[in-house]
Scaffold this active site. Structure first.
Site: not given
Lengths: 284, 491, 342
Positions: C169, C237, C278
């Site tokens: 991430d 995300k 996300k």
């Protein structure tokens, strides 16, 4: 030795031009004592039709001008009226058979009413419109706009003041007009068209038909491209039929008034439509 | 299982306690009508909900008489502040009974409960709150000092937003000091009759609001009653035209809110995802039974295919079915007659060569249903591009320049509303200036608010409802009123 | 600043396919600035409408289990220890000891230096490329600020991948994005993607954190989403969880719309590319999480409701879901003492 007078023959005022009636008809305008004053065109349904076409064509330009500009153009008319004051007084005196003082009073009142209305051109919108506090993230504003083509039956018993009191409130907001003049007291209306023709009012904004209101008005009341009908001077006509006929295309109709309509901003706003605009508001 | 087949989420009807039959609400109580009674049915199931009275000439007379007495003896003598307090009471009671009213509305009208719950009923309360505050401030309504009420108002309302249209009519009328006789549409009388109970709860003086039910004939008797001072009508242009004729020369003040064929204009720089939502909301909100529905989609030619593709994708996710299910997006068509009209016009659209696309959704076996439908390749001359369908049917047309968009948008006898989608502020405002319509939604659609005037140009009617402007329909300026009195005396 | 810098950018496949082989700062910028605008009011109204869906009974039961399966169970504290990580992993493997039918979460999400402890704690439950296990996700690239040089970011990433992270991430350089240096942001994502490459040629999945709370406008979120996809991100995300606002439904809806556009653009039903989304941070209740499921299903479609296409970055959400789950099973309301702290 007396001079031989030149008798006058007037025409209609349509689209900024002075055509004869397509019908070829004329009628005599007489003084209060029955003396010949002038020949006027006796407008027909086809003249009314042409006048509506001219008024419609002039609508985008006139309604699209700024209020300030329309106000200036209309104020200029007042100046021109003032310049022709003597002529209007003389015509009213002869037509209506009133003393010169009364005729002068009418002309002065008409000019003053005209100036009063001219000043509304860039203000009526502020008085008749407003922002609306809606419960949501929206900019929301209501403003009046001219209704479109307005057909007017001018007051029949007043030469100039009645005419001005219905014409000025209709056009200041940007409407264009087809006006049926007082049949009997048509001289002021005719002279006003000469003023208009030499002014900055675009051709077609004001169209004046002389002749029989009873004959012409039904064609305007039923015309699908007319948006509103001012029956101010239609009291003596079968005006209910005119209103019924106007309902076919849901025209806005102002009922007859006896006498000369008083100056009022309601006369202005009656021939406007309120437009409300919403737009989203957001920072992100 | 598929998640998207959401399990049923029906709104409970246990909150609703309906009577088997309803009378007319005249002079503060329910009385039996003298006309032939009729059933009101649920358009989603075709089951009878209740038996409804019908008002004949005698009943209309009684209702107008009650309104006149209430005007003369009670309502015109009350202070504006007290009139306002009654309206505030009504607003609160609507909020308190909101769930019940929403269920009744969806049951009787067929609209999805999420709309009656989240749009119709909250707006009803908002309308009464808004006008309640005006009742003691009429000097600021724009008609000069001391404007006067008109007297008895006859009001006839449609079936698409039964309770909301009632609020649009009654709230400003009462705030301005008039008394009312109102007739709800014959297919949707239920919420108005529950509203009558609210008036009793609010202890509104008898006769100030009278609610009479019946069909077109009752409405005609009402608007043509000689003792009525004001007529307000919302409905079809055909009926509006007839009322304008029958009231001509009577001196009754008339306001009309009629049909529409709104253009929803999408420019190539539009915020595309929101435009798609706006198109959907514009024409499929309330099954398209909306006078201001964006039924003509005008798309800039260079984005036509993309917009139509996205629109079809989006429409495929709409959920049609039980109006009382909280997840229903598209409810039932209000009546069999309306369904037939929608079918007929759609068939004509196809016959005229437009391309028909229908959202893939299953229609329930009973009740009146019509799946969301789009017509592409529509010409301006096609009837589906000119006639008001009043159903979930969208006609898609194209344009190349802003000037062409404006010309096409204005090329209709109607002029109620329009939509503009563009990211360019200057263009939005300029286009809004040139559209001949009373309500313009820019980058949004079908927004309503009690503070915002609503009403049309041209054959969409005259007068405004909502906002300060809405009061003018129920008032006359002191100057005009005294002039009228003087004229009357001299005759 | 000028935009006529013909600075060549890393030739990421998706970007060169879409924009052209001569990918430059200028061509990328023109592309991003040509995207349609977002009307915030309409976007938020649509999100709010999706949030009113009423998910009951069987649908709710399905949704609760699905939420668990989509959770990246997260701890990202300066105070994290190996003990805390193993406790988190235990919870990930057995969310509700009282009900063995409870599904496992999708992944645990930790700082890079905690990856070895997470891998160890998972043992055979670590997916390590299989479909049936639990993934280890590591935040990287000088998370959460991203304020470090590119070599540091690359090292950070490589370190986590080497330690067994299945997912990275990363954060984008918001400063560079806001100052208009799209190419810089782009090149960094491409470089980090390359750092995700394992010795065997496979890649750790790359989630690109936009930190939407700092990008501020929806137009920026749309551009950044496109930029991240073009540079090769597998997921986009919303947030680090360290900046407020973190995930919101409108922002997630917007990112889902971008993902839908990308899918349509690359072929749709016939081979279109599916990018994951996300939302992370701020989703604490089942009720909120269900709104996200509805939003996914009604925009990109139900097929996105799988761990490789949709995740919740959350910590406290799991326990609320477990409480709701117990209520559905037993018929009465549960309490916080009946679910484990972590």
């Amino acid at each position: 030795m007396t001079r031989l007078a030149v008798p006058k023959t007037y025409k209609l005022y349509i689209g900024g031009k002075f055509p004869r009636s397509e019908s070829g008809r004329v009628y005599e305008i007489l003084s209060s004592k029955g003396a010949f004053l002038a020949n006027a065109a006796q407008g027909s349904r086809k003249d009314a039709r042409d006048a509506v076409v001219a008024a419609r064509a002039a609508f985008p330009g006139w309604s699209g001008a700024t209020g300030y500009n329309r106000g200036q153009v209309l104020y200029r008319i007042a100046e021109l009226l003032e310049g022709r004051r003597a002529q209007f007084i003389d015509e009213i005196r002869q037509s209506e058979g009133v003393p010169a003082v009364a005729a002068a009073r009418q002309v002065d009142a008409a000019i003053d009413v005209w100036v009063w209305y001219a000043g509304w051109a860039d203000k009526y919108l502020q008085v008749a419109g407003n922002g609306n506090p809606v419960s949501g993230p929206y900019f929301n504003i209501s403003t009046p706009e001219p209704t479109g083509v307005v057909a007017i039956v001018a007051p029949q018993q007043s030469s100039l003041l009645g005419l001005v009191s219905v014409l000025a409130p209709a056009i200041l907001s940007g409407n264009t007009v087809v006006l049926i003049a007082s049949e009997k007291f048509a001289l002021s209306a005719i002279s006003l068209t000469e003023v208009l023709a030499t002014s900055d009012v675009p051709g077609g904004v004001v169209n004046v038909l002389t002749g029989s209101a009873a004959e012409i008005a039904p064609w305007l009341a039923s015309h699908a491209d007319v948006n509103a009908l001012d029956l101010a001077g239609a009291e003596a006509l079968d005006w209910i039929s005119l209103q019924v006929s106007a309902a076919d295309t849901l025209k806005r109709v102002l009922a007859p008034e006896s006498g000369v309509p008083a100056p009022s901003v309601e006369r202005v706003t009656f021939f406007t439509e309120t437009k409300t605009i919403w737009h989203t508001k957001a920072l992100i | 299982m598929s998640f998207l087949d959401y399990a049923p989420a029906p709104e409970s009807t246990s909150i609703l306690h309906l009577k088997k039959s309803y009378g007319l609400f005249i002079d503060g109580s329910f009385v039996k009508g003298h006309g032939k009674s009729f059933s009101t049915i649920s358009p989603a199931t075709e089951e009878t909900i209740a038996e409804i009275s019908s008002a004949n000439a005698k009943d209309v007379d009684a209702a107008v008489g009650a309104a006149r007495r209430a005007y003369d003896r009670t309502w015109s003598k009350l202070s504006g502040a007290d009139r306002g307090k009654y309206l505030f009471r009504i607003a609160r009671l609507v909020q308190e009974r909101a769930r019940e009213l929403a269920v009744a509305e969806s049951l009787d009208n067929g609209k999805p409960i999420k709309e009656s719950r989240d749009v119709d009923v909250p707006l009803v309360a908002a309308w009464f709150f808004y006008y309640a505050g005006w009742a003691d401030k009429l000097d600021y309504a724009g008609l000069g000092a001391n404007p006067r009420a008109l007297g008895v108002a006859a009001q006839v309302i449609p079936w698409n937003f039964p309770l909301l249209m009632l609020a649009w009519k009654i709230a400003p009328a009462l705030a301005a000091g008039n008394t009312v006789v109102i007739k709800p549409a014959e297919t949707t009388p239920l919420s108005a009759l529950l509203f009558a109970e609210i008036l009793q709860q609010a202890e509104l003086p008898d006769g100030v609001v009278n609610i009479i039910t019946g069909a077109g004939e009752t409405g005609s008797l009402l608007v043509n009653h000689p003792d009525v001072n004001k007529v307000a009508f919302t409905g079809s242009t055909a009926v509006g035209r007839a009322i304008a004729k029958s009231t001509a020369g009577t001196g009754k003040k008339l306001t009309l809110e009629l049909g529409g064929k709104a253009a929803n204009i999408v420019f190539d720089d539009a915020p595309i995802d929101q435009a798609i939502e706006g198109i959907v909301n514009g024409i499929f909100f309330n099954q398209g039974h909306v006078c201001c529905a964006g039924s003509r989609l005008l798309v800039q030619e260079n984005v036509h295919d993309e917009v139509v593709d996205r629109l079809k994708d989006r429409l495929s996710t709409l959920r049609l079915g039980d109006p009382l299910d909280k997840n229903t997006d598209i409810g039932a068509i209000n009546s069999k007659a309306q369904l037939e009209r929608i079918r007929e016009l759609s068939n004509i659209g196809e016959a005229e060569g437009a391309e028909r696309w229908t959202a893939p959704c299953e229609l329930p076996a009973k009740g009146f249903w019509f799946a969301p439908t789009i017509f592409t390749n529509v010409s301006t001359s096609n009837r589906i591009a000119r006639d008001e369908v009043f159903g979930p049917v969208l006609s898609v047309l194209t344009f190349r320049t802003p000037a062409e968009a404006i010309a096409k948008a204005n090329n209709t006898p109607y002029g109620l509303s329009a939509g503009i989608w563009s990211d360019k502020g200057s263009r939005v405002l300029a286009v809004a200036d040139k559209l001949r319509a009373g309500v313009i939604w820019a980058n949004t659609f079908n927004q309503f608010d009690p503070a915002s005037p609503f009403g049309g140009y041209k054959e969409s009617g005259y007068g405004r409802e909502g906002g300060r402007h809405g009061l003018a329909a129920y008032l006359t300026s002191s100057a005009v009123a005294s002039a009228a009195t003087t004229r009357g005396a001299s005759k | 600043m000028t935009i006529d810098r013909a600075v060549a950018l890393a030739p990421a496949q998706r970007a060169t396919d879409l924009i052209g082989g001569d990918l430059t700062e200028k061509s990328l910028r023109l592309h991003l600035e040509g995207l349609p605008g977002v009307d915030a009011v309409g976007l938020e109204a649509r999100a709010a409408a999706l949030g009113t869906r009423s998910i009951k009974t069987t649908s709710k039961a399905w949704a609760l289990d699905k939420i668990i399966e989509l959770i990246d169970l997260t701890t990202l504290e300066g105070a994290d220890t190996p003990g805390k990580i193993s406790s988190l992993v235990a919870k990930a493997m057995t969310p509700d000891a009282s009900d063995p039918s409870t599904p496992r979460v999708a992944a645990v999400c930790v700082y890079g230096d905690m990856v070895p402890y997470a891998v160890a704690a998972l043992g055979s439950s670590h997916s390590a490329g299989r479909d049936d296990g639990i993934n280890v996700a590591a935040v990287a690239t000088a998370f959460p600020s991203g304020r470090a040089s590119l070599p540091v970011k690359i090292a950070d990433t490589k370190d986590a991948v080497a330690a067994g992270a299945d997912e990275i991430d990363m954060v984008i350089d918001r400063g560079a994005f806001l100052s208009g240096s799209y190419g810089l942001v782009f090149d960094q994502i491409v470089a980090v993607k390359e750092a995700c490459r394992r010795e065997d040629g496979t890649y750790a999945h790359l989630k690109v954190i936009l930190e939407t709370g700092e990008l501020n406008t929806y137009d920026n979120v749309r551009r950044a989403s496109w930029l991240a996809i073009l540079a090769g991100g597998d997921f986009i995300k919303t947030s680090t969880g360290k900046v407020s606002p973190a995930a919101t439904l409108p922002v997630t809806l917007l990112m889902l719309q971008v993902v839908a556009d990308w899918y349509r653009l690359t072929g749709g039903a016939s081979g279109g590319q599916r990018i994951g989304v996300k939302p992370a941070g701020g989703i604490r209740t089942s009720k909120d999480a269900i709104k996200y499921l509805v939003t996914v299903a009604e925009t990109v479609g139900e097929e996105w409701l799988q761990p490789h296409l949709f995740r919740f970055g959350a910590s406290s959400l799991l326990n609320d879901v477990l409480l709701q789950r117990q209520k559905l099973t037993t018929g009465h309301y549960s309490g916080p003492d009946y679910v484990t702290m972590d």
